[in-house]
Design an enzyme around this catalytic site. Sequence first.
Site, PDB file in Angstrom:
ATOM      1  CG  ASN A   6     -39.716 -49.807  14.324  1.00  0.00           C
ATOM      2  OD1 ASN A   6     -39.065 -49.192  15.174  1.00  0.00           O
ATOM      3  ND2 ASN A   6     -40.037 -49.274  13.146  1.00  0.00           N
ATOM      4  CD1 TRP A   7     -40.598 -52.078  20.555  1.00  0.00           C
ATOM      5  CD2 TRP A   7     -39.381 -51.400  22.314  1.00  0.00           C
ATOM      6  NE1 TRP A   7     -40.476 -53.142  21.414  1.00  0.00           N
ATOM      7  CE2 TRP A   7     -39.725 -52.766  22.510  1.00  0.00           C
ATOM      8  CE3 TRP A   7     -38.620 -50.767  23.290  1.00  0.00           C
ATOM      9  CZ2 TRP A   7     -39.333 -53.480  23.644  1.00  0.00           C
ATOM     10  CZ3 TRP A   7     -38.226 -51.489  24.411  1.00  0.00           C
ATOM     11  CH2 TRP A   7     -38.584 -52.827  24.587  1.00  0.00           C
ATOM     12  CE  LYS A   8     -43.363 -47.529  13.692  1.00  0.00           C
ATOM     13  NZ  LYS A   8     -44.310 -47.091  12.692  1.00  0.00           N
ATOM     14  CG  HIS A  92     -39.330 -47.670   9.061  1.00  0.00           C
ATOM     15  ND1 HIS A  92     -40.282 -46.680   9.029  1.00  0.00           N
ATOM     16  CD2 HIS A  92     -39.929 -48.763   9.597  1.00  0.00           C
ATOM     17  CE1 HIS A  92     -41.412 -47.163   9.534  1.00  0.00           C
ATOM     18  NE2 HIS A  92     -41.224 -48.428   9.883  1.00  0.00           N
ATOM     19  CD  GLU A  94     -42.612 -44.473  10.879  1.00  0.00           C
ATOM     20  OE1 GLU A  94     -41.796 -44.567  11.807  1.00  0.00           O
ATOM     21  OE2 GLU A  94     -43.712 -45.093  10.871  1.00  0.00           O
ATOM     22  CD  GLU A 164     -42.338 -52.173   7.686  1.00  0.00           C
ATOM     23  OE1 GLU A 164     -42.799 -52.723   8.667  1.00  0.00           O
ATOM     24  OE2 GLU A 164     -41.750 -51.077   7.722  1.00  0.00           O
ATOM     25  N   GLY A 170     -49.323 -48.296  10.525  1.00  0.00           N
ATOM     26  CA  GLY A 170     -49.984 -47.471  11.543  1.00  0.00           C
ATOM     27  C   GLY A 170     -51.415 -47.085  11.222  1.00  0.00           C
ATOM     28  CB  SER A 205     -51.974 -52.509  10.386  1.00  0.00           C
ATOM     29  OG  SER A 205     -51.870 -51.105  10.270  1.00  0.00           O
ATOM     30  N   GLY A 226     -44.967 -52.779  14.399  1.00  0.00           N
ATOM     31  CA  GLY A 226     -44.768 -51.455  14.994  1.00  0.00           C
ATOM     32  C   GLY A 226     -45.617 -51.313  16.248  1.00  0.00           C
ATOM     33  N   GLY A 227     -46.780 -50.684  16.108  1.00  0.00           N
ATOM     34  CA  GLY A 227     -47.649 -50.366  17.252  1.00  0.00           C
ATOM     35  C   GLY A 227     -47.881 -51.539  18.191  1.00  0.00           C
TER      36      GLY A 227
END
Length: 245
Positions: A6-8, A92, A94, A164, A170, A205, A226-227
């Site tokens: 997930n590049w957000k 998600h 967010e 998640e 993150g 993470s 993610g990151g």
Amino acid sequence: MLVAGNWKMNGLLNDAEHLAEKLASGNTQNRNTEVIIFPPFLHISAVARIVQKFDIKTGGQNCSVAESGANTGEISCEMLLDIGCSHVIVGHSERRSLHGETDALVAKKYAAALDVGLTPILCVGESLEQHNSGETEEVVVRQLSSVRETVGLGGLCSGIIAYEPLWSIGTGRAALPSKVQSVHETIRSCLGDEGAKTRIVYGGSLNSQNSAAMFAEKDIDGGLVGGASLQAEEFLRIIKMAERL
Ligand code: PEP
């Protein structure tokens, strides 16, 4: 196994193309692992053109519940399908916390994705407060039930579930594999016999140091990253961990 990135809302078009090229050239196409990346909407077409022949799929990070029409700023599931997406992330954390998405809205998005033939990845998970007060299972079951009430058990089982925990997204604090396994067992039990083959992945993470132990658990069928998915080498290492299993 399944590894999703997930590049957000990161990078410009040039960055997306470079990242896609690095992934394409490094992906070994070992087909026991499905790889899906989720660039920002505007970059999906360009990224898909680069990665599709390397058997890397693309998806949207969100979708509208509406099919078309007066919905300024929204992107429909059919539009995602039309530009080559196979998957879409719904719910998600967010989207839930920063954009006020409720369980009911997430369930409608899940249904909209299924209606056009996109595979939804449903994100579920508890906040730190809920975690600390022992409400993890209750929260996750409630989030799943809302989707089940809308699309039925068969519909729920035909998507992918991503567990998640919010406190691990993150933060560099991945949940313990044994604890994740136990939540995944709860999720699996909610799916009944029909859900024996439903992929349940973990997100929070994940990196190349912790993913092997995570993926080794029986009910952890891969990861939503993610990151670490923004660094090609690191993401490729996570894919390799999945391929070994
Ligand atoms: C996510 O946002 O879905 C996620 C798992 O992020 P990170 O890997 O950065 O914790």
